[in-house]
Motif scaffolding. Structure first.
Motif, short mmCIF file in Angstrom:
data_model
loop_
_atom_site.label_atom_id
_atom_site.label_comp_id
_atom_site.label_asym_id
_atom_site.label_seq_id
_atom_site.Cartn_x
_atom_site.Cartn_y
_atom_site.Cartn_z
N VAL A 23 -38.15 64.83 67.43
CA VAL A 23 -38.16 63.25 66.85
C VAL A 23 -39.32 62.88 67.72
N GLU A 24 -40.10 62.03 67.10
CA GLU A 24 -41.47 61.39 67.49
C GLU A 24 -41.36 59.91 67.10
N ARG A 25 -42.16 59.17 67.85
CA ARG A 25 -42.45 57.67 67.49
C ARG A 25 -43.84 57.33 67.57
N PHE A 26 -44.31 56.84 66.75
CA PHE A 26 -45.91 56.60 66.57
C PHE A 26 -46.11 54.95 66.34
N ASP A 27 -46.56 54.42 67.18
CA ASP A 27 -46.73 52.88 67.07
C ASP A 27 -48.14 52.73 66.81
N LEU A 28 -48.48 52.44 65.57
CA LEU A 28 -49.77 52.06 65.04
C LEU A 28 -49.97 50.47 65.17
N GLU A 29 -51.49 50.24 65.45
CA GLU A 29 -51.59 48.81 65.59
C GLU A 29 -51.50 48.22 64.21
N GLY A 30 -50.66 47.08 64.36
CA GLY A 30 -50.45 46.17 62.90
C GLY A 30 -49.28 46.56 62.26
N GLY A 31 -48.43 47.66 62.60
CA GLY A 31 -47.43 47.94 61.94
C GLY A 31 -46.05 48.36 62.68
N LYS A 32 -45.15 48.63 61.95
CA LYS A 32 -43.91 48.68 62.35
C LYS A 32 -43.76 50.40 63.08
N PRO A 33 -43.08 50.58 64.06
CA PRO A 33 -43.14 52.05 64.39
C PRO A 33 -42.58 53.10 63.56
N ILE A 34 -43.61 54.24 63.24
CA ILE A 34 -43.25 55.23 62.39
C ILE A 34 -42.39 56.46 63.03
N ILE A 35 -41.26 56.94 62.41
CA ILE A 35 -40.58 57.91 63.28
C ILE A 35 -40.79 59.09 62.24
N THR A 36 -40.90 60.43 63.09
CA THR A 36 -40.81 61.47 62.51
C THR A 36 -39.56 62.31 63.08
N THR A 37 -39.10 63.20 62.05
CA THR A 37 -38.18 64.15 62.55
C THR A 37 -38.60 65.42 62.08
N ALA A 38 -38.16 66.49 62.72
CA ALA A 38 -38.55 67.97 62.32
C ALA A 38 -37.45 68.77 62.76
N TYR A 39 -36.97 69.71 61.97
CA TYR A 39 -36.24 70.78 62.32
C TYR A 39 -36.76 72.28 61.60
N ARG A 40 -36.41 73.21 62.36
CA ARG A 40 -37.01 74.63 61.71
C ARG A 40 -35.69 75.13 60.61
N ASN A 41 -36.13 75.22 59.28
CA ASN A 41 -35.56 75.53 58.29
C ASN A 41 -35.21 77.09 58.21
N SER A 42 -34.50 77.53 57.11
CA SER A 42 -34.10 79.01 57.09
C SER A 42 -35.13 79.79 56.46
N GLU A 43 -36.16 79.23 55.99
CA GLU A 43 -37.48 79.76 55.36
C GLU A 43 -38.47 79.78 56.56
N GLY A 44 -38.29 79.39 57.57
CA GLY A 44 -39.19 79.64 58.85
C GLY A 44 -39.99 78.65 59.15
N SER A 45 -40.47 77.49 58.10
CA SER A 45 -41.15 76.51 58.37
C SER A 45 -40.47 75.28 58.83
N TYR A 46 -41.05 74.14 59.02
CA TYR A 46 -40.16 72.91 59.54
C TYR A 46 -40.07 71.86 58.34
N THR A 47 -38.86 71.45 58.28
CA THR A 47 -38.45 70.46 57.31
C THR A 47 -38.82 68.99 58.00
N VAL A 48 -39.61 67.99 57.45
CA VAL A 48 -39.98 67.01 58.13
C VAL A 48 -39.61 65.59 57.30
N GLN A 49 -39.09 64.75 57.91
CA GLN A 49 -39.13 63.37 57.32
C GLN A 49 -39.86 62.33 58.08
N VAL A 50 -40.45 61.50 57.53
CA VAL A 50 -41.51 60.36 57.99
C VAL A 50 -40.86 59.18 57.55
#
Length: 497
Positions: free
Chosen positions: A409-436
């Protein structure tokens, strides 16, 4: 007046033994199996295989005593008499303490190889250096030094050994209790009155002793400063940390501040026990972790600024914490986990199942707003996956992303906006499933499939590379492969080939 025991001298050998090089040599028949130490004109041989198996030889090399685990050597006196126990049994002090003592003691004169019985028992204690030897006759205790002198007649209810920076003893007679050194001197210069209270080693803690002048009101006396540090006006007192002390009165607990010389946790809150104190790293105020009794049930709570922070509808049975301020956790009455934020104060979540422990609870990136929770989950639920499982909450207690194994889980604070959150976990296919997202139910991108999670900020935009072999759908509905997406402070998504 000092006198000598009729049964012989009591000098513990260990600290007085000379090395074998200073006297007799070990006879050849014993050299392979035994190590030796010279005691006066005798040799004490100890088995190399079993410490308790010992032999004592006289100056002529003749065996005068054989000892073992069932018949251990206690000590050898300066008069050449070995004190040997034929049994070791427990003795109850009448207040819940049971200690071991040497019983049925033989006193062997090593010079004449004759034996007589001792008319006392000896406490099993360390008798190194100048330590006194504590003995019991009937139900009374005395002490002697290693010069065979009686330091205390056997008239005391108990004698407790205290091993701290120096060796000392807690003496309890019929009316008073006090401390002596190895010379039998009361080194505090005063005695305390116990009244009807049972006194044992528990009255000494962190260089303090529970003290009273009348046996009714108790406080604390500093062994280092030799002064009263908690007034003798309570039913009980004990150190908690530094200058803070738990005091009790009429069944309720409070906290006395030795610096302020005042109660900082009042009895009116009806706290039953103070288990710990956490100091806020923000404003240095104290949070007290306490036990309270409600409807005949023992529960935990937190006190800050003289207020109970946890609403009583939450039935909390224990409380666990690390250096996770302002977060604590534990189990409720249903055996499920809770997470509480002391700074708001607010119950973030109550009733998490299958939690075996919390590894870490912390603000994401150290900034208020989002809470990263790292836990150990029951392996029967995770199919044996023993990695730490990560969940993300906001400070309202709403879940942004539920438990996933090794979720990033990560947090990005861009100037002039609200914090953007990303979450990522490795799925059964070997890639990452990511939410922003900005927060729960405020998604920017959902279910991206990425080959890595190396996100960067370029010109105040969050940049995410898309894999060339996996299809992703953009918010516009367009399906793309390769390229990258840029997200600005407002959450606008731009696709760049």
């Amino acid at each position: 007046m000092k006198r000598k025991l009729k049964t012989g001298a009591l000098i513990l050998g260990a600290s007085l033994w000379a090395t074998i090089s200073l006297g007799q040599e070990i006879p050849k028949e014993y050299q392979k199996k035994y190590d030796g130490e010279q005691i006066q004109s005798f040799l004490l041989l100890t088995s190399k295989k079993n410490y308790y198996d010992k032999i004592i030889l006289n100056a002529a090399g003749e065996k005068v005593a054989t000892l073992n685990e069932k018949r251990p050597l206690i000590f050898i006196s300066s008069k050449g008499k070995a004190y040997v126990a034929n049994s070791i049994n427990g003795f109850n002090d009448g207040g819940g303490f049971v200690w071991n003592e040497f019983q049925d003691i033989d006193i062997i004169d090593l010079a004449t190889n004759t034996t007589q019985k001792a008319d006392f028992n000896i406490r099993v204690l360390p008798y190194d250096g100048d330590a006194l030897i504590v003995f019991r006759k009937g139900d009374r205790f005395g002490a002697m030094n290693k010069s065979e002198e009686i330091v205390l007649e056997p008239k005391n209810k108990s004698i407790e050994f205290i091993k701290d920076n120096t060796i000392s003893y807690l003496i309890v007679d019929d009316k008073e209790y006090f401390l002596i050194d190895t010379k039998g001197q009361n080194f505090l210069g005063q005695r305390f009155v116990h009244g009807d209270r049972h006194i044992n080693i528990n009255v000494i803690s962190s260089n303090t002793i529970l003290a009273s002048n009348d046996g009714k009101g108790f406080g604390l006396y500093s062994l280092l400063e030799k002064r009263e540090i908690v007034p003798y006006s309570y039913d009980d007192a004990r150190p908690i940390s530094n200058h803070l002390y738990e005091v009790k009165k009429n069944g309720a607990s409070g906290v006395y501040d030795g610096n302020a010389k005042a109660l900082i946790l009042p009895f009116e809150l009806e706290v039953r026990h103070v288990s710990a104190i956490m100091k806020s790293p923000i404003d240095s105020t104290d949070y007290f972790f306490v036990n309270i009794s409600r409807n005949d049930k023992s529960l935990v709570n937190i006190v800050h600024n003289n207020k109970l922070l946890v609403e009583e509808k939450y039935q909390l049975e224990n409380l666990m914490y690390k250096d996770n301020f302002p977060f604590v956790g534990g189990y409720n009455a249903d055996g499920k986990y809770y997470i509480f934020d002391m700074s708001q104060p607010k119950m973030l979540i109550d009733g998490l199942p299958h939690i075996e422990g919390m590894t870490r609870i912390e603000y994401l990136k150290g900034k208020p707003g989002f809470v990263r929770v790292e836990s150990v989950i029951d392996p029967q639920v995770t199919n044996g996956d023993n990695r730490d499982w990560v969940m993300l909450l906001n400070t309202d207690g709403k879940v942004l992303s539920g438990y996933r194994a090794a979720q990033a889980v990560e947090r990005f604070d861009l100037e002039g906006g609200k914090p953007i959150i990303t979450t990522a976990y490795r799925n059964s296919e070997g890639s990452y499933t990511v939410q922003v997202m900005f927060g729960p139910e405020d998604f920017i991108l959902k279910d991206l499939k990425l080959s890595d999670t190396n996100f960067t900020v370029v010109e105040n935009k969050l940049s995410m590379s898309l894999p060339s072999d996996i299809s992703n759908v953009l918010p516009s509905g367009e399906s793309v492969m390769g390229g990258k997406v840029l997200i600005d402070a407002t959450g606008k998504v731009e696709f760049v080939k």
